[in-house]
Design an enzyme around this catalytic site. Structure first.
Site, PDB file in Angstrom:
ATOM      1  CD  GLU A 203      -3.130  -1.124   2.399  1.00 11.50           C
ATOM      2  OE1 GLU A 203      -2.684  -0.532   3.262  1.00 11.50           O
ATOM      3  OE2 GLU A 203      -4.073  -1.286   1.751  1.00 11.50           O
ATOM      4  CD  GLU A 278      -3.841  -6.282   2.580  1.00  9.74           C
ATOM      5  OE1 GLU A 278      -4.357  -5.275   3.321  1.00  9.74           O
ATOM      6  OE2 GLU A 278      -2.599  -6.305   2.596  1.00  9.74           O
TER       7      GLU A 278
END
Ligand code: GLA
Length: 637
Positions: A203, A278
């Site tokens: 991320e 995710e």
């Protein structure tokens, strides 16, 4: 930044509220089971794994990865295989795991890939159980893990800047990744292992947008031997910033196929394949805040829509397990004044609970996945829940005052941080002498994170960074007084822009009555192994209200899962047979500590408790179930 975090939460929360969601394709089984390492088997089968325009291609054929995340350091090694079998039983064909830099390089240049840190053994076991693996060495992993996976010592290098091209960081990162490559590069599918693809960074788009830095990551991964598929992952709003042109951009936090397709196409030359790296079937907990749970019914439509669309998905978490020892992380809520350390249980309200038992969510997800299994490949049966036991009550009568068993101190004029002391986790006792008489205001500037304050060995109060407490009015007896401040590292922040404001201990100054105190002795108490509690019985503690160590021997007829009921206790840490089970704290929401059957012995067992607030507590009981959602007012302690 909490706002980032919140917006990161947003997809999850919308997901949870069933506000996101839409269509599917057929999954495929995992790799041909690799024979257990105990006996020589046929040569490993090599595979190709590539990006099709719409699907991942294994040996040229579509493979839909139906994956779940579980982390090897959060599961007793003795239980890894059982958890992997549960992944198969739920219909997963793939598992995902991070690789945690701070467990593998606790001190610079000292590598540990053994025991519960033997990530290669975990990956090989996944293959033995017929599971593919998505590997996430990252090396920043977030994961509600201490310092986001970074080793504490990165902060001892002046000028080192994580997640950047800063040369000292790049040098440390390169050395570490080379060590990881030696362990794991040979386990890629192209070499006969189960690793389908490898994640670069984590991320990054929520932190920065330096494409040169991302390109450097790619180069370092390739130099470390990761010559298979690499990818990045980012929340919906950060994919543009966090992806690296040429690498597949995976998306986090959405199960809306149209949105996934749009985001990937926009950042990957107008084509897929499509992977949700995710997908959150619930969330994690932090001390003093309600336990997070979300009913499966709010998630099954989203899971169904992604699978029906033929897209691949990794649920974070399939199985959370436990963040044992001192390895939990923390978040800031907004700015750095709102510190939120996570609890030790990583149950996550995940489909497989902390102890590895199937939940209603497990069965609900299994029903959805079963719809997308290849014809004639029924799912393995779901193993029955493991038994859990209530043990006879224990009396921890053997005790010692913590202040009675201190190591040699390190002296300094000003207080030293954990990093100055080359200590990663646990506690440091700060001691000085002051002139007594009257009451004076004690003020600690930048306490990180929790302090028990003692005068002449008697507790006079506590200071909690979470509550932004930095001052305490202290009554001082006449004459010279010994002032002790026991400071606990409750977890280095694992997310956001303040990663390098993560040093621990007393990080600035201490004053008393407005006068700065100098002349400190620091006693390092890392508790990186169970403390021995030599010495007395109950009488040893009679005179102290300071922190105590207590221990007992207890008998077990048949090792069975159990849960320590810590509700009568205050705050501390528990070890069973040398295993640090994690922290407890009466404020909750976690009120029990899971004891895996695998860590109990038939016959004699040892339990040791470090209790900070209720040194006279001796009785310890157990339950056959966890309590993860009971908050209590601070005043109740
Ligand atoms: C992000 C991170 C994960 C984890 C989750 C929350 O998506 O990538 O490591 O922190 O949030 O559990």
């Amino acid at each position: 930044m909490r706002t980032l975090r919140l917006s990161k939460h947003l997809p999850h929360l919308l997901l949870a509220a069933g506000l996101l969601g839409s269509a599917s394709a057929a999954g495929a089984p995992g790799p041909a089971p690799r024979r257990a390492a105990t006996k020589p088997g046929p040569p490993a089968v090599r595979h190709t794994f590539a990006l099709g325009k719409d699907q991942f291609l294994l040996d040229g054929k579509p493979l839909q990865m139906i994956s779940g995340e579980l982390h090897y350091p959060r599961i007793p090694r003795e239980a890894w295989r059982a958890r992997l079998k549960m992944a198969k039983a739920m219909g997963l064909n793939t598992i995902g795991t991070y690789v945690f830099w701070n467990v593998h390089e606790p001190q610079p240049g000292q590598y540990d890939f053994t025991g519960n840190n033997d990530v290669a053994a975990f990956v090989k076991m996944a293959q033995e159980e017929g599971l593919w693996v998505i590997l996430r060495p990252s090396p920043y992993v977030c994961a509600e893990w201490e310092f986001g996976g970074y080793p504490y010592w990165l902060q001892t290098v002046p000028g080192l800047k994580v997640r950047s091209q800063e040369p000292q960081y790049v040098a440390a990162y390169t050395r570490y990744l080379q060590a990881v490559g030696k362990q794991l590069a040979p386990l890629q599918v192209g070499k006969g292992g189960p690793v389908l693809m490898v994640q670069v960074e984590n991320e990054y788009g929520s932190y920065g947008a330096d494409k040169e830095y991302l390109a450097l990551n790619k180069k370092l991964f390739e130099q470390a031997g990761f010559d298979g598929l690499l990818y990045t992952c980012d929340p919906v709003k950060d994919v543009a910033a966090g992806h690296l042109p040429g690498l597949l951009p995976a998306v986090n936090g959405t199960d809306k196929p149209s949105q996934i397709r749009q985001l990937v196409n926009a950042n990957h030359g107008g084509q897929g394949p499509y992977y949700v790296a995710e997908w959150y079937p619930a969330w994690f907990d932090w001390w003093g805040a309600p336990h997070h749970t979300v009913p499966a019914a709010r998630y099954t439509p989203g899971l169904d829509s992604v699978l029906r669309a033929g897209m691949s998905i990794n649920m974070y978490m399939f199985h959370g397990g436990t963040t044992r020892g001192f390895m939990n992380g923390a978040n800031f809520k907004g700015d750095t004044s709102h510190y939120e350390p996570q609890v030790s249980s990583y149950d996550y309200d995940a489909p497989l609970d902390e102890a590895g038992n199937a939940t209603a969510k497990f069965r609900a997800f299994r029903d959805v996945i079963a719809k997308y299994r290849p014809k004639g490949q029924p799912l393995p049966p779901v193993p029955a829940a493991k038994p859990s036991a209530v043990l006879p009550p224990m009396q921890l009568t053997q005790s010692a005052a913590l202040l009675g068993r201190l190591p040699a101190p390190v002296a300094s004029q000003k207080p030293l941080t954990f990093e100055n002391l080359k200590q990663a986790y646990g506690f440091v006792l700060y001691r000085t002498k002051v002139a007594g008489g009257g009451s004076k205001m004690l003020k600690i500037k930048d306490l990180r994170d929790y302090a028990v304050v003692m005068v002449n060995g008697q507790r006079v109060g506590t200071l909690d960074r979470r509550e932004r407490q930095d001052s305490l009015l202290v009554a001082l007896p006449a004459g010279q007084v010994q002032l002790d401040i026991l400071v606990e590292n409750l977890g280095r922040v694992n997310f956001g822009e303040y990663l390098l404001q993560n040093t621990k201990g007393i990080t600035k100054t201490v004053s008393l009555g407005g006068q700065e105190l100098t002349g400190w002795q620091q006693y390092g108490l890392p508790f990186d192994r169970a403390p021995a509690v030599a010495g007395g019985g109950a009488g040893a503690l009679a005179a102290t209200s300071g922190p105590a160590l207590r221990t007992a021997i207890f008998a077990v007829a048949t090792p069975t899962d159990t849960y320590l009921d810590m509700r009568p206790w205050g705050k501390g840490v528990v070890w069973v047979n040398g295993h640090n089970l994690g922290r407890y704290w009466a404020i909750g929401p976690q009120q029990t500590l899971y004891v895996p059957a695998e860590w109990l012995r038939k016959g004699t067992n040892t339990i040791t408790v470090l209790e900070l607030l209720k040194p006279q507590q001796t009785k310890l009981t157990t339950l056959d179930h966890p309590i993860l959602s009971e908050l209590r007012a601070l005043g109740a302690l």
